[in-house]
Design an enzyme around this catalytic site. Structure first.
Site, mmCIF file in Angstrom:
data_model
loop_
_atom_site.group_PDB
_atom_site.id
_atom_site.type_symbol
_atom_site.label_atom_id
_atom_site.label_comp_id
_atom_site.label_asym_id
_atom_site.label_seq_id
_atom_site.Cartn_x
_atom_site.Cartn_y
_atom_site.Cartn_z
ATOM 1 N N HIS A 101 -9.102 8.786 19.225
ATOM 2 C CA HIS A 101 -8.079 8.086 20.013
ATOM 3 C C HIS A 101 -7.069 7.448 19.069
ATOM 4 C CE1 HIS A 101 -6.267 5.283 22.940
ATOM 5 N NE2 HIS A 101 -6.679 6.169 23.827
ATOM 6 N N ASP A 116 -11.795 5.346 27.874
ATOM 7 C CA ASP A 116 -11.601 4.912 26.473
ATOM 8 C C ASP A 116 -12.295 3.586 26.194
ATOM 9 O OD1 ASP A 116 -9.977 7.125 26.440
ATOM 10 O OD2 ASP A 116 -8.106 6.004 26.536
ATOM 11 N N CYS A 118 20.285 0.224 -14.201
ATOM 12 C CA CYS A 118 19.420 -0.772 -13.565
ATOM 13 C C CYS A 118 19.583 -2.160 -14.173
ATOM 14 C CB CYS A 118 17.966 -0.331 -13.636
ATOM 15 S SG CYS A 118 17.398 0.089 -15.293
#
EC number: 1.5.1.6
Length: 862
Positions: free
Chosen positions: A106, A142, A667
């Protein structure tokens, strides 16, 4: 065990295959009947293996199990039922029949979101955690006992598809196999589901998926992504139903300007922009929708809404007509019930499902020399004629959003997929565990790296040319820095190979015996390296050299827009004699390829250079997957403080370099200059004079100072960045626009009067934009405080002739690197890395080796 598999889809097929690999006997497969003449993948796989396959249209009638169905099931003698993605209602006579019962998958963390639309509701509710449960099947509510659960983070822009592809599918398959293993071992738990926190919502249907506009932007976004792709969240506008797909809350830098789209009930009209459709919640926050589906089923980019499909049809060449016929044959294979595919044939109305979209994308890739389509492309061109037009435009490199299309093709490069990551990691693991690389001694490993460095030097002109073509780097800079420092890095770390040593440690003796304790430094195993586009070869070398010197194997993902030097590097590793499987290159998109590397259980270390946002996500993935080591070199907003007692000419020269070096795509670029008030105007004047002398142009021209930006999207970002700076009140002294010539050239730019609260004072441009702020004469502590008032801490700088001031400021600056009276002066022996949200871990120097090593302690008693 004897297992009956009851389910469907590719998920069911994979679970079935893995159970057989585990040695279980699948005695029967129960799947759904063929749809439009096509069998479900689970049934196809089982039939191929000779396993009995049953395709019952129903299992019961009027609430009672059909005796003939139950009899056929019972005849198989299954000991366990495994139900992966089972959409049929199975009677309890079958559920309870095996001695081990039945387990079912599920897609939610039960008891939350019981029901058939669990993934949708996870997103709609804005849950921060998602996952799956495997439970002992009950009567279909469920609510059965839990056997196993696994969770993952739900990202802000996740959809049903991304959550399924990233976690629920791959980890769910492993979870089902693990659950069966626990049952076989007799250790499977049965944990009653709590009722606390239990939810149950209805199935998401088109008629109930209408958008409620009287809620915040985040809730609207969650509703749209929770219904993407099926059934689709919709609203009424322009006299028809419009369905929205591909929503995001990431609207940073987006200006709310565009053509208004009135939407009844909405807090404000939508805005059709080049980026897509901007929508507003009742909190005035924005969200962005990328795709719109019209009432007739036609899907289009939201940015094209008012333009419709007015673009004229392309006239196809002979080669393109041949390609179209090959694609037509592909459609015929996918749509077996269609006697003939015509231009008006609609892919989905002819019976295609989502699994067929994936198949079509893969077949196009094979037929069109690796052309990579997105699934959304199929949804946007559903008829064959429209699909061929879209395909040909992509093959020609045309962009409908561009007013002027400039298409210079250097070469074609394969686009790696998730499956390629698994193959590369498997090759690297095999090379590490069983190959020659793990058997040669450290000194011989060093010799191979020295040979690789020599080959790189022999090919340095070729490598520099590739960097100029691929990244826009000025050739002379590429030769010296991009390539030159890469060669130096491999030579430096080649020398470390036979100097990686442990230690002996005195410990308390266990009398009457004695002890010897020693440490060994060992490679970690398979490493994943993800590099950016600004220094493609150099960033690769900084990480890979240390990684290989330590004895690891590596999978490298270069930036999607700059893969070429990485591929040439791979060729040179083979010529150097580095064994097969040690170095693997995967050019591709960061989302699937980089994500899979971060998630892969056989990767033991990730080295990443890139944005802070992506770095955070990688760090989480590394933690959730297998707690792999990670080093991050992230964003920066490096301060440069220039005092009035500096050498002004040198400060101007180095200040220029700190910003404009490598077109600002650096950078550690100085993101903000603080200039003492008494020299501010003079400094700005000299900088502007020097900027005027810079030659912008062809990067292969040896006289060029400033080449094109790396790619078009980045160029647009720089233009928007400057527009925002002007809008907030900063003074644009020079530049700020694209250069009026073909290509992605951007003017070197200078802003002054930048105040601390402004966007450009806080955010990185990653381009040739100098941000200058004043500070009062003598106010040293105040300017240090302003310089540190950022979450970034990659680099910093100070210019002064006063040694006491230089030492004091360098102590106080919160950054991994401090330059004094210089800038950009990195060396292969000096550790490099950031503080705060600029990351952690080091490249270069001895410290970099430790990122790719693990320490083992061994204790003897004698």
């Amino acid at each position: 065990m004897k297992i009956a598999v009851i389910g469907q889809s590719l998920f069911g097929q994979e679970v079935y295959c893995q159970l057989r690999k585990e040695g279980h006997e699948v005695v029967g497969v129960f799947t759904i009947p063929d749809k439009d003449g096509k069998a479900d993948p689970l049934g196809l796989a089982a039939e191929k293996d000779g396993v009995p396959v049953f395709k019952f249209p129903r299992w019961r009638a009027r609430g009672q199990a059909l005796p003939e169905v139950v009899a056929k099931y019972q005849a198989l003698g299954a000991e366990l039922n495994v139900l992966p993605f089972c959409s049929q209602f199975i009677p309890m006579e079958v559920i309870n029949a095996p001695r081990h019962g039945s387990i079912i998958y599920h897609p939610s963390l039960l008891p939350r979101h019981r029901g058939a639309s669990a993934i949708n509701w996870t997103l709609i509710h804005g849950d921060k955690k998602g996952g799956f449960s495997i439970f002992w099947a009950d009567d279909g509510l469920d609510t059965g006992d839990l056997l196993l659960q696994k969770e993952c983070e739900v990202l802000p822009d996740d959809t049903v598809s991304t959550l399924y592809n990233r976690f629920l599918f791959p980890e769910g398959i492993k979870g089902m196999v693990q659950a069966v293993r626990l049952i076989a071992e007799g250790t499977a738990p049965r944990l009653p589901q709590p009722e606390e926190g239990a939810t149950y919502e209805g199935i998401q249907k088109k008629e109930t998926a209408k958008i409620n506009w009287d809620q915040p932007a985040e809730a609207i976004h969650n509703w749209i992504r929770g219904n993407d792709k099926v059934p689709g969240a919709w609203t009424e506008a322009c006299g028809q139903k419009l369905t929205f797909f591909n929503s995001t809350l990431n609207t940073s830098g987006l200006v709310a300007e565009g053509e208004a789209l009135p939407i009844p009930g909405a807090h404000r009209p939508g805005l059709v922009t080049k980026a897509g459709l901007i929508l507003f919640g009742n909190d005035d926050r924005m969200l962005l929708v990328k795709n719109i589906q019209l009432e007739d089923g036609k899907m289009m980019p939201a940015s094209q809404f008012f333009r419709g499909s007015a673009s004229s049809a392309l006239e196809l060449t002979e080669a393109e007509l041949a390609t179209a016929e090959a694609i037509r044959s592909s459609w015929m294979r996918i749509l077996p019930n269609i006697p003939e595919v015509e231009d008006s044939t609609d892919f989905f109305k002819s019976g295609a499902a989502s699994v067929d979209v994936v198949r079509l994308v893969e077949e196009v890739k094979e037929l069109c020399d690796g052309l990579e389509l997105e699934n959304e492309d199929v949804y946007m061109a559903t008829t064959f004629g429209d699909f061929i037009q879209l395909l040909v435009r992509k093959l020609r490199g045309e962009d409908e959003d561009s007013e002027c299309v400039i298409n210079y093709v250097i070469c074609q490069v394969s686009l790696a997929q998730v499956s390629d990551v698994d193959k590369a990691v498997a090759a690297a693991k095999e090379a590490f565990e069983n190959g020659l690389w793990g058997k040669i001694n450290a000194r011989d490993r060093g010799r191979l790296l020295y040979k690789l460095a020599d080959l790189m030097e022999q090919h340095q002109e070729e490598l520099a040319t590739i960097e100029a073509l691929d990244a826009g780097a000025v050739y002379t800079l590429a030769l010296k820095t991009h390539v030159g420092m890469s060669i130096q890095t491999f030579r430096y770390f080649a020398g470390w190979c036979d100097k990686i040593q442990g230690a002996t440690i005195p410990i308390n003796q266990a009398r009457p015996n004695r002890n010897l304790t020693l440490t060994k430094k060992e490679p970690v195993g398979v490493c994943g390296i993800i590099i950016p586009w600004n220094y493609p070869l150099m960033m690769l070398s900084w990480k890979t050299a240390a990684c290989l010197a330590a004895g690891n194997t590596v999978v490298i993902k270069p930036a999607q827009v700059t893969p070429l030097t990485a591929l040439k590097f791979a060729e040179l590793t083979l010529k150097a004699g580095i064994p097969k499987g040690v170095v693997n290159i995967l050019p591709g998109s960061g989302s699937p390829v980089g994500q899979r590397l971060a998630d892969h259980p056989d990767v033991r270390k990730i080295g990443f250079t890139g944005s802070t946002e992506v770095g955070k996500h990688i760090m989480k993935s590394c933690a959730l997957s297998n707690v792999k080591k990670v080093s991050l070199e992230l964003g920066g907003k490096s301060p440069l403080i220039i005092f009035s007692d500096c050498d002004l000419n040198k400060a101007v020269q180095m200040g220029m370099s700190s910003v404009f070096f490598n077109k600002g795509e650096n950078c550690i670029a100085a993101g903000r200059l603080f200039v003492e008030d008494s020299i501010h105007d003079q400094f700005v004047q000299k900088v502007v004079e020097e900027v005027g002398k810079m030659k912008i142009g062809n990067p292969l021209d040896r006289d060029t100072n400033h080449g094109p930006q790396n790619h078009e999207a980045h160029l647009r970002k720089l233009v928007e960045y400057c527009q925002r700076g002007v809008k907030e009140g900063a003074t644009l002294v020079c530049g700020g626009n694209q250069v009026a010539r073909p290509g992605f050239f951007f003017q070197p730019t200078v802003f002054t009067d930048v105040e601390d609260h402004m966007y450009i004072a806080k955010e990185e441009s990653f381009g040739p934009i100098m941000i200058i702020s004043r500070f009062a004469d003598g106010d040293m502590d105040a300017v240090i405080s302003r310089a540190n008032a950022t979450e970034f801490g990659l680099a910093s700088g100070v210019f002064t002739r006063d040694i006491n001031k230089a030492l004091y400021v360098s102590d106080k600056l919160q950054a991994g690197t401090v330059f004094v009276n210089t800038y950009n002066k990195t060396d292969v022996a000096a550790p490099f890395g950031g503080f705060k949200q600029s990351g952690f871990g080091k490249d270069l120097g001895e410290a970099a080796l430790n990122e790719y090593l693990r320490v083992k302690t061994v204790t003897f008693e004698y």
